[in-house]
Design a protein around this motif. Structure first.
Motif, PDB file in Angstrom:
ATOM      1  N   ALA A   1      30.047  32.505  28.335  1.00  0.00           N
ATOM      2  CA  ALA A   1      28.697  32.238  28.826  1.00  0.00           C
ATOM      3  C   ALA A   1      27.688  33.147  28.141  1.00  0.00           C
ATOM      4  N   LYS A   2      28.118  34.363  27.912  1.00  0.00           N
ATOM      5  CA  LYS A   2      27.177  35.332  27.359  1.00  0.00           C
ATOM      6  C   LYS A   2      26.900  35.066  25.884  1.00  0.00           C
ATOM      7  N   ARG A   3      27.955  34.768  25.140  1.00  0.00           N
ATOM      8  CA  ARG A   3      27.751  34.673  23.697  1.00  0.00           C
ATOM      9  C   ARG A   3      28.141  33.332  23.101  1.00  0.00           C
ATOM     10  N   GLY A   4      28.541  32.411  23.950  1.00  0.00           N
ATOM     11  CA  GLY A   4      28.974  31.124  23.412  1.00  0.00           C
ATOM     12  C   GLY A   4      30.432  31.178  22.998  1.00  0.00           C
ATOM     13  N   TYR A   5      31.035  30.033  22.936  1.00  0.00           N
ATOM     14  CA  TYR A   5      32.465  29.948  22.657  1.00  0.00           C
ATOM     15  C   TYR A   5      32.817  30.522  21.288  1.00  0.00           C
ATOM     16  N   HIS A   6      32.079  30.129  20.283  1.00  0.00           N
ATOM     17  CA  HIS A   6      32.476  30.513  18.924  1.00  0.00           C
ATOM     18  C   HIS A   6      32.203  31.961  18.594  1.00  0.00           C
ATOM     19  N   ARG A   7      31.232  32.512  19.239  1.00  0.00           N
ATOM     20  CA  ARG A   7      30.902  33.901  18.947  1.00  0.00           C
ATOM     21  C   ARG A   7      31.695  34.860  19.824  1.00  0.00           C
ATOM     22  N   THR A   8      32.532  34.319  20.669  1.00  0.00           N
ATOM     23  CA  THR A   8      33.403  35.166  21.489  1.00  0.00           C
ATOM     24  C   THR A   8      34.804  35.167  20.898  1.00  0.00           C
ATOM     25  N   SER A   9      35.342  36.327  20.681  1.00  0.00           N
ATOM     26  CA  SER A   9      36.690  36.384  20.119  1.00  0.00           C
ATOM     27  C   SER A   9      37.711  36.655  21.218  1.00  0.00           C
ATOM     28  N   ILE A  10      38.929  36.252  20.926  1.00  0.00           N
ATOM     29  CA  ILE A  10      40.033  36.538  21.834  1.00  0.00           C
ATOM     30  C   ILE A  10      40.110  38.034  22.115  1.00  0.00           C
ATOM     31  N   SER A  11      39.856  38.798  21.083  1.00  0.00           N
ATOM     32  CA  SER A  11      39.831  40.252  21.242  1.00  0.00           C
ATOM     33  C   SER A  11      38.823  40.676  22.305  1.00  0.00           C
ATOM     34  N   ASP A  12      37.635  40.139  22.207  1.00  0.00           N
ATOM     35  CA  ASP A  12      36.601  40.467  23.187  1.00  0.00           C
ATOM     36  C   ASP A  12      37.117  40.229  24.599  1.00  0.00           C
ATOM     37  N   ILE A  13      37.655  39.049  24.790  1.00  0.00           N
ATOM     38  CA  ILE A  13      38.097  38.673  26.133  1.00  0.00           C
ATOM     39  C   ILE A  13      39.209  39.598  26.611  1.00  0.00           C
ATOM     40  N   ALA A  14      40.176  39.821  25.719  1.00  0.00           N
ATOM     41  CA  ALA A  14      41.296  40.686  26.112  1.00  0.00           C
ATOM     42  C   ALA A  14      40.789  42.063  26.520  1.00  0.00           C
ATOM     43  N   LYS A  15      39.861  42.571  25.715  1.00  0.00           N
ATOM     44  CA  LYS A  15      39.331  43.894  26.013  1.00  0.00           C
ATOM     45  C   LYS A  15      38.637  43.882  27.371  1.00  0.00           C
ATOM     46  N   THR A  16      37.762  42.923  27.581  1.00  0.00           N
ATOM     47  CA  THR A  16      37.057  42.849  28.854  1.00  0.00           C
ATOM     48  C   THR A  16      38.023  42.691  30.019  1.00  0.00           C
ATOM     49  N   ALA A  17      39.101  41.946  29.763  1.00  0.00           N
ATOM     50  CA  ALA A  17      40.048  41.689  30.851  1.00  0.00           C
ATOM     51  C   ALA A  17      41.022  42.854  31.023  1.00  0.00           C
ATOM     52  N   GLY A  18      40.992  43.777  30.109  1.00  0.00           N
ATOM     53  CA  GLY A  18      41.854  44.938  30.222  1.00  0.00           C
ATOM     54  C   GLY A  18      43.317  44.650  29.923  1.00  0.00           C
TER      55      GLY A  18
ATOM     56  N   GLU B   1      38.179  23.596  33.483  1.00  0.00           N
ATOM     57  CA  GLU B   1      38.880  22.928  34.580  1.00  0.00           C
ATOM     58  C   GLU B   1      38.884  23.756  35.854  1.00  0.00           C
ATOM     59  N   TYR B   2      38.890  25.038  35.685  1.00  0.00           N
ATOM     60  CA  TYR B   2      38.972  25.903  36.851  1.00  0.00           C
ATOM     61  C   TYR B   2      37.619  26.073  37.510  1.00  0.00           C
ATOM     62  N   VAL B   3      36.604  26.162  36.686  1.00  0.00           N
ATOM     63  CA  VAL B   3      35.326  26.638  37.173  1.00  0.00           C
ATOM     64  C   VAL B   3      34.357  25.515  37.548  1.00  0.00           C
ATOM     65  N   VAL B   4      34.402  24.447  36.798  1.00  0.00           N
ATOM     66  CA  VAL B   4      33.433  23.379  37.051  1.00  0.00           C
ATOM     67  C   VAL B   4      33.556  22.786  38.456  1.00  0.00           C
TER      68      VAL B   4
ATOM     69  N   GLU C   1      24.918  30.346  38.385  1.00  0.00           N
ATOM     70  CA  GLU C   1      25.986  30.069  37.421  1.00  0.00           C
ATOM     71  C   GLU C   1      25.425  29.650  36.077  1.00  0.00           C
ATOM     72  N   ALA C   2      24.322  30.272  35.711  1.00  0.00           N
ATOM     73  CA  ALA C   2      23.644  29.856  34.481  1.00  0.00           C
ATOM     74  C   ALA C   2      24.606  29.844  33.297  1.00  0.00           C
ATOM     75  N   GLY C   3      25.458  30.863  33.226  1.00  0.00           N
ATOM     76  CA  GLY C   3      26.378  30.950  32.103  1.00  0.00           C
ATOM     77  C   GLY C   3      27.260  29.724  32.010  1.00  0.00           C
ATOM     78  N   LEU C   4      27.891  29.413  33.115  1.00  0.00           N
ATOM     79  CA  LEU C   4      28.753  28.240  33.139  1.00  0.00           C
ATOM     80  C   LEU C   4      27.988  26.996  32.765  1.00  0.00           C
ATOM     81  N   TRP C   5      26.801  26.898  33.290  1.00  0.00           N
ATOM     82  CA  TRP C   5      25.986  25.710  33.058  1.00  0.00           C
ATOM     83  C   TRP C   5      25.668  25.539  31.576  1.00  0.00           C
ATOM     84  N   LYS C   6      25.162  26.596  31.000  1.00  0.00           N
ATOM     85  CA  LYS C   6      24.832  26.545  29.572  1.00  0.00           C
ATOM     86  C   LYS C   6      26.066  26.203  28.762  1.00  0.00           C
ATOM     87  N   LEU C   7      27.155  26.881  29.107  1.00  0.00           N
ATOM     88  CA  LEU C   7      28.381  26.635  28.358  1.00  0.00           C
ATOM     89  C   LEU C   7      28.770  25.172  28.410  1.00  0.00           C
ATOM     90  N   SER C   8      28.765  24.611  29.610  1.00  0.00           N
ATOM     91  CA  SER C   8      29.241  23.222  29.657  1.00  0.00           C
ATOM     92  C   SER C   8      28.247  22.271  29.023  1.00  0.00           C
TER      93      SER C   8
END
Lengths: 196, 196, 196, 196
Positions: free
Chosen positions: C29-46, C68-71, C109-116
């Motif tokens: 949501a913050k940076r868009g799908y393509h600009r988000t890396s798996i690394s970013d997510i893993a780091k944020t998720a710890g 599927e989970y969030v919508v 849920e602006a992030g989710l909204w924009k993303l979808s």
DNA sequence: AATGAATGAGGCTTCATTCAT
DNA sequence: TATGAATGAAGCCTCATTCAT
């Protein structure tokens, strides 16, 4: 659960880091910073290009790491043992000893030396590297100044700059002229002047 | 078409060549060889990239031309007028005069100086440039040696190398440290040592 | 090892899955799908990148899971409580209530909204995601249609599409124009039109 | 002397520019901005990657050029002829006419539409593009507002936003749902509402 | 002689994904 | 189960050089 112990891992990483740094130095020294590609270094180091970026954020960062890793070692090499010798040698003998060490290290670490000299001239638009190099020169100036003060040389600060300049100048000419440069004779002349 | 025109053309071509060389030096000096593109130079020189290749076969060729054209001029600048002065000045005064000229030219032609120093360190795979640079250093050594001989300095050859090294070393440090380098004080110290 | 442990494990895994999904949404949501890396997510998720692949086969799979989970949750948020309220509110009040909820959730849920929304436009070659999104829009259409039918609005199906379009259009413009979009005024105008 | 006339050259360049822009739009529309590589575009356009950069400074610049080139044309398409018609049609007829045009152009220029919608949602960190898109939405809002004012509609500004939102929302749903979306019916309903 | 559009190789960097531990 | 070092393909971009005009 965890793979490898953290410590072992850290050690491995450190090893890898050093390996890359040394390979980079070798390459940079041989062809200069700009003519050396990350690809070259990776190939020489036997690793993938991508891995480089696990250890260094950019080519410029790698260069900085090289300098920061290697320069203090070289400086240390030159001036090490001084405190021990300080007790047994006269100040003049000390000066002569250090000079000898300088020429030894300069030849042993010719690659590093050439690299930092060529960088010195073209870092106008690489501020980080410029800073590192400036610090390096400052450190050497200070070390020589200290030695001179022990010898009660007047105007030690300026004198240190003259001596450092002469040493670097000799190195410069030696690197350029190679076998055509009579390093041994120049070195002897330098020492006898200094000690006089 | 007529011979006249041919001559005129030839002259024009020569002029243009020089213009390109000087523009190239300016650019190389400012940003270094590798960070300067042919495009940059062509733009600064006010001609097209294509035309550049009518005058120089490659970028490296242009670099060689720059060095070959400009370095002897700088050396000349430093030592010019010496033969005239030789009759009116004492040898020591001459030495002091040349030193002054050296520092003047070094500052005036800082770009050229930096360029040739940085090139000096990484010409391993550029033999033509290496040769030009070697000749330049040799020439300077010889000129200083002559001066020393007039002063009846013993070991003039080696002494010349020491002096040249010191001068180049000072230049090196001055370029790196810029305003933080007390060039004037170092220069005075250098002169008073030389003349003593 | 024991069945108990297995169950506990399963639960833990489920929890972790959700955690990754939510972290991923946040990042996408913050940076868009393509600009988000798996690394970013893993780091944020710890957690480690490697572990991510124990839960999701690929980045695209993760994206699908997120949607599927969030919508459905978001849709539910908007329309939840409706059946209860249905008994105490007039149809028009209901409509107004849902509209309010829509704007609330859209902002929450602006992030989710924009993303979808951004995904909606470029799913030509991502059929799974396309399907999920289509279902989402269908669901919303149907929910609105039901509401309208309660109000005895004729042509409820088409009317629902018009209303849904208007709401999504407002969301779109609000996201693009941000503070320059007078959301409150538009919302009021929308409600008064709907209810009239 | 000079090759090609400057004018002819300029024209050719303009042609090439357009060709690249249109090819880029096609690609961006099909797969989205991030999934389209410069390579893709160059290949489709039948030119080298390098040439792209003679015309556009970066991929982002190209995207901006695409939007700036194509959006005004689409807007123009929708609203063109209005001033002429303004004299022969009643305000309501005008409104209906423009709506018709909107749906035509939306379908004709589906690629552009999808692209700008998806971009709209993910330009947070592309300020230049964000600005261009904001301007585009503003322009449309103003045009609709003008139309409404001719019809003496009260609160034309807000009303224009509602209408624009509805149109964009319809477009959004149409693009997502494709054949499952009864565009014709929705359109008719929209027009009859507007005109009522 | 002169232009600059065009090429293509190569440079730096990112990142999804794998795999040894 | 969990890590993160490692890979390699791909992405954006630059630039020396060529060539049709």
């Amino acid at each position: 659960m965890s793979p490898r112990t953290k410590q072992a891992n850290e050690k491995l990483k450190q090893k890898r880091r050093e390996q890359i740094i040394l390979t980079a130095l070798e390459n940079f020294a041989k062809r200069g910073y700009h003519r050396t590609s990350i690809s070259d270094i990776a190939k020489t180091a036997g690793i993938s290009k991508g891995l480089m970026y696990n250890y260094f954020d950019s080519k410029e960062d790698l260069l900085i790491a090289v300098i920061e890793y290697v320069v203090p070692q070289a400086v240390e090499k030159i001036f090490s043992g001084i405190t021990k010798k300080a007790k047994t040698l006269t100040p003049k003998e000390l000066m002569s000893f250090v000079t000898d060490r300088f020429f030894e290290v300069m030849q042993e670490e010719a690659g590093l030396w050439k690299l930092s000299m060529s960088l010195s001239m073209q870092v106008a638009d690489m501020p980080k590297i410029h800073q590192v190099i400036v610090q390096m020169y400052d450190m050497v100036h200070r070390k020589i100044e200290e030695l001179l003060k022990r010898n009660n040389v007047p105007d030690a600060a300026i004198k240190a700059r003259l001596i450092a300049a002469q040493l670097d100048g000799i190195a410069l000419h030696y690197f350029v002229l190679g076998k055509n440069y009579n390093l041994e004779a120049v070195k002897q002349a330098f020492i006898s002047e200094i000690v006089s």
